[in-house]
Design a protein around this motif. Structure first.
Motif, short mmCIF file in Angstrom:
data_model
loop_
_atom_site.label_atom_id
_atom_site.label_comp_id
_atom_site.label_asym_id
_atom_site.label_seq_id
_atom_site.Cartn_x
_atom_site.Cartn_y
_atom_site.Cartn_z
N GLN A 153 39.24 64.60 -17.41
CA GLN A 153 40.66 64.17 -16.88
C GLN A 153 40.60 62.34 -17.09
N CYS A 154 39.53 61.97 -16.00
CA CYS A 154 39.62 60.73 -16.06
C CYS A 154 38.53 60.26 -17.14
N GLY A 155 37.99 60.56 -18.21
CA GLY A 155 37.02 60.27 -18.88
C GLY A 155 35.32 60.32 -18.14
N TYR A 156 35.14 61.16 -17.43
CA TYR A 156 33.54 60.79 -16.59
C TYR A 156 33.22 61.43 -17.69
N TYR A 157 31.74 61.11 -17.65
CA TYR A 157 30.36 62.63 -18.90
C TYR A 157 30.47 63.73 -18.15
N LEU A 186 43.01 48.09 -18.81
CA LEU A 186 41.96 48.34 -18.38
C LEU A 186 42.62 49.32 -17.07
N SER A 187 43.34 48.84 -16.92
CA SER A 187 43.93 49.23 -15.88
C SER A 187 44.25 49.81 -15.06
N GLY A 188 44.72 51.00 -16.13
CA GLY A 188 45.31 52.70 -15.99
C GLY A 188 44.03 53.63 -15.64
N GLY A 189 42.65 53.28 -15.70
CA GLY A 189 41.76 53.88 -15.44
C GLY A 189 41.56 55.23 -17.13
N ASN A 190 41.75 54.27 -18.20
CA ASN A 190 41.13 54.95 -19.21
C ASN A 190 40.44 54.31 -20.08
N ALA A 191 39.91 55.25 -21.36
CA ALA A 191 38.73 54.37 -21.89
C ALA A 191 39.57 54.41 -23.23
N ALA A 192 40.53 54.31 -23.38
CA ALA A 192 41.35 53.80 -24.85
C ALA A 192 40.75 52.67 -25.55
N HIS A 193 39.78 52.08 -25.07
CA HIS A 193 39.91 50.46 -25.34
C HIS A 193 38.18 50.17 -24.77
N VAL A 238 36.11 50.71 -11.38
CA VAL A 238 36.98 50.42 -10.23
C VAL A 238 38.81 51.54 -10.62
N ALA A 239 38.51 50.67 -11.75
CA ALA A 239 40.20 51.64 -12.23
C ALA A 239 40.05 52.92 -12.45
N ARG A 240 39.09 53.54 -13.01
CA ARG A 240 38.38 55.28 -13.51
C ARG A 240 38.66 56.11 -12.15
N PHE A 241 38.01 55.15 -11.37
CA PHE A 241 37.34 56.18 -9.67
C PHE A 241 38.84 56.22 -9.14
N SER A 242 39.45 54.84 -9.32
CA SER A 242 41.07 54.73 -8.42
C SER A 242 41.65 56.20 -9.27
N ARG A 243 41.86 56.73 -10.45
CA ARG A 243 42.57 57.13 -11.26
C ARG A 243 42.57 58.86 -10.52
N ALA A 244 40.98 58.88 -10.29
CA ALA A 244 40.44 60.33 -10.20
C ALA A 244 40.43 60.50 -8.62
N TYR A 245 40.85 59.46 -7.30
CA TYR A 245 41.13 59.98 -6.23
C TYR A 245 42.29 59.88 -6.21
N ARG A 246 42.92 59.73 -6.93
CA ARG A 246 44.72 59.66 -6.86
C ARG A 246 45.65 60.72 -7.59
N ARG A 282 28.85 60.31 -8.13
CA ARG A 282 28.25 58.97 -8.74
C ARG A 282 28.79 57.55 -8.38
N ASP A 283 30.01 57.67 -8.57
CA ASP A 283 30.73 56.65 -8.03
C ASP A 283 31.64 57.11 -7.21
N PHE A 284 31.65 57.97 -6.52
CA PHE A 284 32.70 58.22 -5.56
C PHE A 284 31.53 58.02 -4.03
#
Length: 273
Positions: free
Chosen positions: A232-236, A167-174, A208-216, A243-245
């Motif tokens: 790219q980060c899996g947001y709708y 889960l830490s990479g910020g993607n929704a593969a699982h 948090v992981a998905r948001f952090s990926r987008a920020y970076r 909203r996450d920001f």
């Protein structure tokens, strides 16, 4: 300025991602420019062996961080201000690694940086003194690594620790259900374990992981459009990202991008998860 990254010895690798060393002199008046530090899924043990680093959350006043600071689960942005000589040694843990070191429920550390010497004992002050005397990044890494080898439990990583890293990479593969199954736990057990080891629920950790990926991505590609980053980060859609920001930084992506431009250091640009 580029940090020095060091891989740790094999026994620590399942629990410690790396040790990072920064040594830089900053121009301008001391503590005059701020660096935003939004939430990340990575817990750290940070040493500041030169000028103190100051921190504030929201409207609070700045305060000096301890010479060795535990940074656990974070849900809100903090602002950092640094002195002219910024020396920084950071132990970046894989999910579950900080819990192994502390053996404390991490939900008790939520948004609360702690003086590591108060939690781990006076030996941390000896480590800080050695870092102050060190002149080379490798020597600083070796000092901290030797401490971790003495203090951490190095038995094999548990199925939970292995699974939660997905889960830490910020993607929704699982899905959360799939990761709970990989951890050999029911969904309810997995939820309880995550609160203890990570500080919050698996679903919130994934956010948090998905948001952090987008920020970076924005830090490293300042001209990228937020719409492209959200996809790219899996947001709708972009509103989902906004909203996450707002929740994690109390501001909008556009205003946060301006803070990044004015920052003396892009602290999370090379964050390795």
């Amino acid at each position: 300025m580029k940090p020095d990254y060091f891989q740790v010895q094999r026994g620590l690798q399942p629990f410690v991602s790396h040790i990072m060393v920064v040594d830089v002199r900053l121009d301008g008046p001391a503590y005059s420019r701020l660096a935003p530090f939004p939430p990340t899924p990575q817990h750290c043990l940070n040493f500041y062996p030169a000028d103190a680093t100051r921190s504030r959350q929201g409207p609070q006043a700045f305060r000096d961080l301890p010479a060795c600071t535990i940074v656990g689960p974070q849900t809100t942005k903090v602002d950092l201000a640094m002195g002219p000589r910024h020396r920084f040694v950071s132990v970046a843990f894989h999910p579950g690694g900080l819990f192994r070191l502390l053996r404390l429920p991490l939900h008790e550390l939520l948004d609360t940086p702690l003086d590591a010497a108060d939690v781990l004992g006076p030996e941390l002050r000896e480590v800080s003194e050695k870092l102050q005397a060190a002149t080379q990044p490798l020597a600083m890494k070796n000092t901290v690594e030797a401490y971790l080898l003495r203090k951490m439990s190095l038995i094999a990583a548990s199925p939970f620790e292995c699974a939660i890293r997905l889960l830490s990479g910020g993607n929704a593969a699982h899905t959360i259900d799939e990761i709970a199954a990989l951890a050999c736990l029911s969904n309810r057990q997995f939820e309880r374990k995550a609160h203890e080891v990570l500080g919050y629920s698996p679903k919130f950790f994934a956010r948090v992981a998905r948001f952090s990926r987008a920020y970076r991505l924005k830090v490293n590609h300042p001209h990228a459009r937020w719409t492209a980053i959200s996809h790219q980060c899996g947001y709708y859609d972009q509103m989902h990202l906004i909203r996450d920001f707002k929740q994690f930084t109390a501001t909008t992506p556009k205003l946060l991008a301006l803070e990044i431009q004015d920052s003396p250091l892009k602290i999370q640009d090379d964050l390795r998860l």
